[in-house]
Write an enzyme that holds these catalytic residues in place. Sequence first.
Site, PDB file in Angstrom:
ATOM      1  N   GLY A  72     -12.068 -10.236   2.711  1.00  0.00           N
ATOM      2  CA  GLY A  72     -13.286 -10.439   3.488  1.00  0.00           C
ATOM      3  C   GLY A  72     -13.987  -9.154   3.867  1.00  0.00           C
ATOM      4  N   ASP A 118      -5.651  -4.802  -5.335  1.00  0.00           N
ATOM      5  CA  ASP A 118      -5.349  -6.102  -4.724  1.00  0.00           C
ATOM      6  C   ASP A 118      -4.525  -6.904  -5.726  1.00  0.00           C
ATOM      7  OD1 ASP A 118      -5.421  -8.652  -3.337  1.00  0.00           O
ATOM      8  OD2 ASP A 118      -7.198  -7.925  -2.295  1.00  0.00           O
ATOM      9  N   LYS A 178      -8.914 -11.020  -7.818  1.00  0.00           N
ATOM     10  CA  LYS A 178     -10.002 -10.497  -6.988  1.00  0.00           C
ATOM     11  C   LYS A 178     -10.556  -9.190  -7.539  1.00  0.00           C
ATOM     12  CE  LYS A 178      -8.925 -12.689  -2.569  1.00  0.00           C
ATOM     13  NZ  LYS A 178      -8.569 -12.486  -1.135  1.00  0.00           N
ATOM     14  N   ASN A 227       0.644  -5.519  -6.083  1.00  0.00           N
ATOM     15  CA  ASN A 227       0.990  -5.368  -4.670  1.00  0.00           C
ATOM     16  C   ASN A 227       1.530  -3.956  -4.453  1.00  0.00           C
ATOM     17  OD1 ASN A 227       1.970  -5.485  -2.073  1.00  0.00           O
ATOM     18  ND2 ASN A 227       3.229  -7.311  -2.388  1.00  0.00           N
ATOM     19  N   CYS A 287      -1.712   8.856  13.354  1.00  0.00           N
ATOM     20  CA  CYS A 287      -1.574   7.984  12.191  1.00  0.00           C
ATOM     21  C   CYS A 287      -1.239   6.573  12.673  1.00  0.00           C
ATOM     22  CB  CYS A 287      -0.499   8.511  11.245  1.00  0.00           C
ATOM     23  SG  CYS A 287       1.201   8.188  11.758  1.00  0.00           S
ATOM     24  N   CYS A 296       1.940   6.428  14.708  1.00  0.00           N
ATOM     25  CA  CYS A 296       2.013   7.154  15.983  1.00  0.00           C
ATOM     26  C   CYS A 296       1.934   6.212  17.173  1.00  0.00           C
ATOM     27  CB  CYS A 296       0.879   8.178  16.065  1.00  0.00           C
ATOM     28  SG  CYS A 296       1.140   9.655  15.060  1.00  0.00           S
ATOM     29  N   CYS A 355      -3.511 -21.227   9.664  1.00  0.00           N
ATOM     30  CA  CYS A 355      -4.062 -20.000   9.091  1.00  0.00           C
ATOM     31  C   CYS A 355      -4.902 -19.283  10.146  1.00  0.00           C
ATOM     32  CB  CYS A 355      -4.921 -20.300   7.860  1.00  0.00           C
ATOM     33  SG  CYS A 355      -6.414 -21.247   8.222  1.00  0.00           S
ATOM     34  N   CYS A 396       6.450  10.980  16.366  1.00  0.00           N
ATOM     35  CA  CYS A 396       6.138   9.889  15.447  1.00  0.00           C
ATOM     36  C   CYS A 396       7.342   9.580  14.568  1.00  0.00           C
ATOM     37  CB  CYS A 396       4.930  10.263  14.580  1.00  0.00           C
ATOM     38  SG  CYS A 396       4.461   8.994  13.378  1.00  0.00           S
ATOM     39  N   CYS A 435       4.337  12.647   8.923  1.00  0.00           N
ATOM     40  CA  CYS A 435       3.318  12.827   9.951  1.00  0.00           C
ATOM     41  C   CYS A 435       3.655  14.043  10.808  1.00  0.00           C
ATOM     42  CB  CYS A 435       3.192  11.578  10.813  1.00  0.00           C
ATOM     43  SG  CYS A 435       2.027  11.744  12.201  1.00  0.00           S
TER      44      CYS A 435
END
Length: 449
Positions: free
Chosen positions: A128, A149, A172, A195, A271, A274, A295, A348, A353
């Site tokens: 979306g 995707d 998609k 994925n 990040c 964090c 949903c 973190c 990081c």
Amino acid sequence: MAAAARTLSEVAGAPLEAGTLLRRRRGGGRRSPPLPEAPSGRQAGGRGAAMAEPGRLERLERRLRELEDELARERGGRPAPRARIETMSPEVTDTNPYSRLMALKRMGIVKDYEKIRTFTVAVVGVGGVGSVTAEMLTRCGIGKLLLFDYDKVELANMNRLFFQPHQAGLSKVQAAEHTLRNINPDVQFEVHNYNITTLDNFEHFMDRISNGALEEGKPVDLVLSCVDNFEARMAINTACNELGQIWMESGVSENAVSGHIQLIIPGESACFACAPPLVVAANIDEKTLKREGVCAASLPTTMGVVAGILVQNVLKYLLNFGTVSYYLGYNAMQDFFPTMSMKPNPQCSDQNCRKQQENYKKKAAAQPKQEVIEQQEEIVHEDNDWGIELVSETSEDELKAASGPVPELPEGITVAYTIPNKEENLITEETVAESEESLEELMAKMRNM
């Protein structure tokens, strides 16, 4: 036509039947050319057996585009895509798609808008928010887009923007590439149908954002997270922290009436790990939170707003104009746009990081500090023909007397103002005795004074 729609879905991922697929056309029975045999192996992973024979994958994608064009012509037809434009022009004509974008340069908003063609942006999640984000960047003339995707277009997605019902069943990224290429053939596209959270795909994802720029071998300029789950966000966060890659995160709430965007510069700003959400901090498997038949809500309005402020932030960052937001929220219930910035957490949980924080501190320490000297401007009264000067009617003693008591505060803290004591500053009013004279008589006395 229904057979043609099925053919598209089959080419996108479903197994093909042996032999050729026939399609009926209006006014004739011409047969379509035979389709190449589909590669075996899992399609959802995106790089199974097809990678063993790259030529077959290209043939399938080319045949898919041919079928989509043929299907579109059957459903009403559309003109052929325009020719590529080598150089952006500010010329105002009906055939120039960049004239209104180049007007930003003429109006002094952007110094060099043509520079947008040199940038590469990776969009992770073409749902979306991500699909609308990709469309906006395509219309703005971005140089190259990488789309990631693993989902397919469903009729349940039609409450959102961008995708259309005839694309149901297609992946998609492939449906998005076809639509976006027709909108602006000047943009280069690279799509990956997998994925990113799986081990093999994560390594490939890191390789593409490290080497997938317009000039192969160079990193992308920005990564945009438009995913709908925390697992994918943490995967993007891990990759960008390891590579030192600047990225922007976005999201929409499950009740569909709020959202946010966030600029994350590894080492300089916080990040995603964090200050993680409760689900991530408590190490809860978010898949266990989903219930059958339930949903999340989804509004195209909220997703359009979030995509809009995300791309606006991207343009400001890439083209260096305006103020880039480190965090910008959106609350549709009160039309409230909170903004803030967060420093990274020295403790973190992501070790990369912490490394990026140390690197940033070293860079900051190596840069010479510029001392800012505040100069108080003297108030100068301009000379005028009448010798008029502005002076305060209240002396400092009178001002202190009118002020309230100053509370005891720690060193370095002062009050902006004090509240006067109403009882001490109470002005006694003098009452005037009533008179039996009429208003006309009183006015006559005033005239004679």
